[in-house]
Write an enzyme that holds these catalytic residues in place. Structure first.
Site, PDB file in Angstrom:
ATOM      1  N   GLU A 176       2.500  -2.000  -6.426  1.00 25.79           N
ATOM      2  CA  GLU A 176       3.284  -0.767  -6.301  1.00 25.79           C
ATOM      3  C   GLU A 176       4.257  -0.631  -7.474  1.00 25.79           C
ATOM      4  OE1 GLU A 176       4.740  -0.138  -2.260  1.00 25.79           O
ATOM      5  OE2 GLU A 176       2.685   0.053  -1.541  1.00 25.79           O
ATOM      6  N   GLU A 299      -3.936  -2.445   0.548  1.00 22.48           N
ATOM      7  CA  GLU A 299      -3.006  -2.342   1.689  1.00 22.48           C
ATOM      8  C   GLU A 299      -3.405  -1.127   2.511  1.00 22.48           C
ATOM      9  OE1 GLU A 299       1.250  -2.660   1.042  1.00 22.48           O
ATOM     10  OE2 GLU A 299       0.921  -4.102  -0.584  1.00 22.48           O
TER      11      GLU A 299
HETATM   12  O1  AHR Z   1       3.015  -4.268   3.615  1.00 28.31           O
HETATM   13  C1  AHR Z   1       4.372  -3.994   3.532  1.00 28.31           C
HETATM   14  C2  AHR Z   1       4.778  -3.361   2.212  1.00 28.31           C
HETATM   15  O2  AHR Z   1       4.198  -2.104   2.088  1.00 28.31           O
HETATM   16  C3  AHR Z   1       4.331  -4.090   0.973  1.00 28.31           C
HETATM   17  O3  AHR Z   1       5.202  -5.116   0.634  1.00 28.31           O
HETATM   18  C4  AHR Z   1       4.363  -3.011  -0.063  1.00 28.31           C
HETATM   19  O4  AHR Z   1       3.429  -3.232  -1.091  1.00 28.31           O
HETATM   20  C5  AHR Z   1       4.082  -1.750   0.724  1.00 28.31           C
HETATM   21  O5  AHR Z   1       4.989  -0.762   0.437  1.00 28.31           O
END
Ligand code: AHR
Length: 494
Positions: A176, A299
């Site tokens: 991110e 994710e």
């Molecule tokens: O999964 C939780 C968080 O969500 C992670 O650390 C981040 O990459 C995303 O914003």
């Protein structure tokens, strides 16, 4: 009530493989994912294998998890790997600024993670620090993990008790980077990515698969700029997509206390991932028509308010049949795009967000989402079989959503079909035509529960679990399936 659904599977059109890495996982130094969830240390009264919780280890082995992403998430861009090697009592501590401000003692570091992956027989996916680290730091980490030569970092690893390097294929260059990973603009990150990629080298036969930090949700410009400026230097580009109602205070809703309308909204939002990945993939196609760069959805999953009384920074949430549906629909969707999607990692493996496993002290329970991953294991590395569905639809978030969702694959002479009936009240009479496939036997498993809010607790850990399914019959060379309301089924066809 019972409505009619027709599914036609096209085995002759099956020409792409569903990478097992689509069934991947993610473990961050966040709440009790690592400490208490995966790792308790050798001296813990909780039964453990070399410091790893034995119950969790066994559950994950059964799931055949193909890969594990670590150490973050946002944590990755503040993590300094050298703090997590050497004698544990000498490791420096740090504050976990992203997640609750807890003190991280670095007792779970590189050796503990990579040895865990060996025990689980899964590929490690290292997420490197670009936000607050240096090129030198990440380059040295790669050398430490993978060099077999007489090099300074390989010798440091040997001093710390590991003679042979580990095999590390997947390397994320930041996480991110548009947000918690450095708040960068895409043009700046693209340059930085290129620079990092030069110095993260392949040592002694280890071949890195370098993954650029990708967009979130609907940020198509990020993908465009990255592909344009650095696409030819990447093996993969990531994407994050959470099924979340809103990011503001109290907007996410409860994980367990929701209305029927919330339920359908959540499923509609999770299905929207298809449109989002299609758009990112069409941008990737523009720059990479041969589909060399993988889309890595590293994710995804549901994000609700934390369980009442728990630390808001720990993202600990319960997991109901609603979550099971999000997993089932999302995995059915990913299966379709094996020509571009090379990996996906649900967030996260234990005690955080849409987890597989919840633990409390020495107790453990498997979530409905775990059971979906278990039922869907059959698709890992199988040939994807395209299919059409004609079913009643329901209007959700302005779109007509099919009440039945399915995916089919073939491996080792067996065909598997995963089916989900999202309808809360009506069963479905499903007729499946497998074209010219001769069907001699069908068996199945079903995940359902009386109430969509049902979930497993430490007191009642097996309320939601798969059962044998006897609702599929062979009739005139085709299959007829009586699919109960709010159920997820996997069929095995011989
Ligand atoms: O999964 C939780 C968080 O969500 C992670 O650390 C981040 O990459 C995303 O914003």
């Amino acid at each position: 009530q019972n409505s009619d659904v027709s599914i036609r599977v096209y085995p002759e059109k099956g020409n792409q493989v569903i990478s097992k890495h689509i069934y991947g996982h993610f473990a961050e130094h966040l709440g009790s994912c690592i400490y208490g969830g995966l790792w308790v240390g050798e001296n813990s009264p909780i039964p453990n294998t070399k410091g790893y919780r034995t119950d969790v280890l066994e559950a994950l082995k059964k799931l055949q998890i193909p890969n594990l992403r670590w150490p973050g998430g946002c944590f990755a861009d503040e993590y300094h790997w050298m703090d997590g090697i050497g004698p544990r009592e000498k490791r420096p501590k740090m504050v976990n600024n992203n997640w609750g401000g807890t003190v991280e003692d670095n007792s779970f570091g590189t050796h503990e993670f990579l040895n865990l992956c060996e025990l689980l027989d899964c590929e490690p996916y290292i997420s490197g620090n670009v936000g607050s680290g240096t090129v030198e730091e990440l380059a040295k980490w790669v050398e430490y993990m993978t060099s077999d030569g007489d090099s300074p970092m390989a010798n440091l690893r040997r001093q710390n008790g590991r003679e042979k390097p580990w095999k590390v294929k997947y390397l994320g260059v930041g996480n991110e980077s548009w947000g918690c990973g450095g708040d960068m603009l895409p043009e700046y990150y693209a340059d930085l990515y290129r620079r990092y990629a030069v110095y993260c080298r392949n040592f002694d036969g280890n071949q890195l698969f370098k993954i650029g930090s990708g967009a979130s949700d609907y940020d198509y410009n990020w993908t465009d700029v990255l592909m344009k400026k650095a696409g030819n230097k990447m093996n993969g580009l990531s994407l994050h997509y959470y099924t979340v109602k809103g990011w503001g205070k109290d907007q996410k809703g409860s994980a367990t206390n929701f209305t029927d309308e919330d339920y359908y909204w959540t499923l509609g939002k999770s299905l929207e991932i298809e449109e989002v990945i299609q758009k990112h993939m069409s941008i990737m196609d523009k720059y990479d028509k041969d589909k060399k760069v993988g889309l890595m959805v590293d994710e995804w999953g549901t994000w609700f308010e934390v369980e009442p009384g728990t630390n808001p920074g720990f993202l600990y949430q319960q997991n109901t049949m609603r979550d099971a549906f999000v997993a089932a629909l999302t995995l059915n969707t990913f299966n379709k795009y094996g020509d571009r999607i090379q990996m996906a990692n649900i967030a996260q493996v234990v005690n955080v967000l849409q987890s597989m496993i919840l633990t409390k002290d020495d107790k453990m329970t498997l979530t409905p989402t775990y059971h979906v991953f278990d039922m869907y294991r059959v698709h890992q590395d199988a040939t994807y079989l395209p299919l059409d569905i004609i079913s009643q639809t329901k209007e959700i978030r302005g779109r007509n959503v099919s009440l039945v969702n399915a995916s089919a694959s073939k491996k080792d002479g067996l065909t598997h079909i995963t089916l989900a009936n999202i309808d809360l009240t009506n069963s479905q009479n499903v007729n499946i035509d497998l074209s010219n496939t001769k069907i001699s036997k069908v068996s199945g498993r079903i995940l359902t529960s009386k109430d969509i809010h049902d979930h497993n607790t430490f007191e009642n850990p097996n309320l939601v679990q798969p059962q044998t399914f006897n609702g599929a019959k062979i009739a005139n060379g085709k299959l007829n399936v009586q699919l109960p309301a709010k159920s997820i089924v996997v069929l095995e066809i011989q």
